[in-house]
Enzyme design. Sequence first.
Site, PDB file in Angstrom:
ATOM      1  N   CYS A 113       0.788  -1.154  -0.058  1.00  0.00           N
ATOM      2  CA  CYS A 113      -0.104   0.145  -0.019  1.00  0.00           C
ATOM      3  C   CYS A 113       1.001   1.419   0.255  1.00  0.00           C
ATOM      4  CB  CYS A 113      -0.656  -0.061   0.648  1.00  0.00           C
ATOM      5  SG  CYS A 113      -2.294  -1.046   1.481  1.00  0.00           S
ATOM      6  N   HIS A 252      -2.990   7.982   4.048  1.00  0.00           N
ATOM      7  CA  HIS A 252      -3.351   7.205   3.597  1.00  0.00           C
ATOM      8  C   HIS A 252      -4.326   6.490   3.790  1.00  0.00           C
ATOM      9  CE1 HIS A 252      -3.211   2.960   2.292  1.00  0.00           C
ATOM     10  NE2 HIS A 252      -2.637   2.259   2.863  1.00  0.00           N
ATOM     11  N   ASN A 282     -10.135   1.161   1.497  1.00  0.00           N
ATOM     12  CA  ASN A 282      -8.281   1.047   0.963  1.00  0.00           C
ATOM     13  C   ASN A 282      -8.057   0.947  -0.377  1.00  0.00           C
ATOM     14  OD1 ASN A 282      -5.874   1.102   1.505  1.00  0.00           O
ATOM     15  ND2 ASN A 282      -5.600  -0.188   3.071  1.00  0.00           N
TER      16      ASN A 282
END
Length: 336
Positions: A113, A252, A282
């Site tokens: 990520c 994030h 996400n």
Amino acid sequence: MRYAAITGWGMHVPERVLTNNDLEEMVATSDDWIVSRTGIRERRLAAPHETATSMAVAAAKQACDRAGIAPQAIELIVVGTFTADQQMPSIACEVHRELGAARAAAFDVNAACTSFMYALIAATQFVRTGMYSTVLVVGVDINSRFIDYTDRGTCVLFGDGAGAVVLQASEEPAGLLSSVLGADGSAGHVLTLGDPEQLAHLNGVSEMPRPYMKMNGSEVFRFAVRIMGDAAAEAIEQAGLTYQDIDALVPHQANMRIIDAAARRIALPREKVWVNVERYGNTSSASVPICLVEAEREGFIRDGMNVVVVAFGGGLTWASGVLRWGPGSVVRERIA
Ligand code: COA
């Protein structure tokens, strides 16, 4: 001094929406549980015809248009992803082909990520050293292709999307003023995709499904709460700034509680934090660039602002920086 200003940006999310109510029909979960533990209400899932490449190209085209550059002006394409459509060629090379960016070098970066942040920091070094003046950076993940939709621990969290930025050389402070990169390989087992045990199992069956993501949620949560705040604080210090100099936090988007912890650590009030986790979940490598696009569109980040960007992910990895938003004074170089 030479800086790498962000002069263009773009994003793409698929049309299909998967709500918490939809997930209630698929696994033993509830809207209440998901919202209270994560802040997520819905996420976007790619249609069968969409690929990581098609999403990356859509975002990249917007970013080039916004920067006012032709694809032939791009000297380097860096794509952050861990869900490429295939091992080879890279998504960066596929974007190269689709855009017709004939002059550009191209490679992918995989830091789970954190991939977009790693790609952004790597690309910035190419511009700051003078090797390139115009670079395209993309963050894309098609998580839905690697999620087990019978595993309630992961399937409620992730969505698909892409975001892109164009970097151009500037003579004034613009783009990343500081860059923090980190990794802890010893804890990699808490978040995996296609680990050896799983692949050995899959190899034993004739109809081989795709490998899927496996996660120890509470371990990842503890790590994320600590590292997002620490990395944000380190980026501010490295930029020679104080908490008071920070105008916005663009973190994030994994979990609302992780975002809140990061904001508290750098003493930033909630109204200075960009959040869209409730709409997209996400989106991994796409999370930070999608946030930048939407935050700019809403006037939440504006020219001259100091914006902290920070991400974490599998590996384990993390990265952060302070972005000075706006074009600075872009060096317009002649394109051969
Ligand atoms: N619906 C209902 N219950 C669920 C669930 C779901 N979707 N997912 C997990 N649970 C259950 C677990 O099975 C566990 O049950 P048990 O105690 O009977 O074994 C329990 O909920 C865990 O609860 P809790 O410890 O309170 O959860 P949590 O506060 O740690 O929240 C996460 C779980 C996954 C939301 C949280 O740990 C998290 O966000 N972790 C980080 C994940 C992440 O960001 N990954 C991506 C990194 S880029």
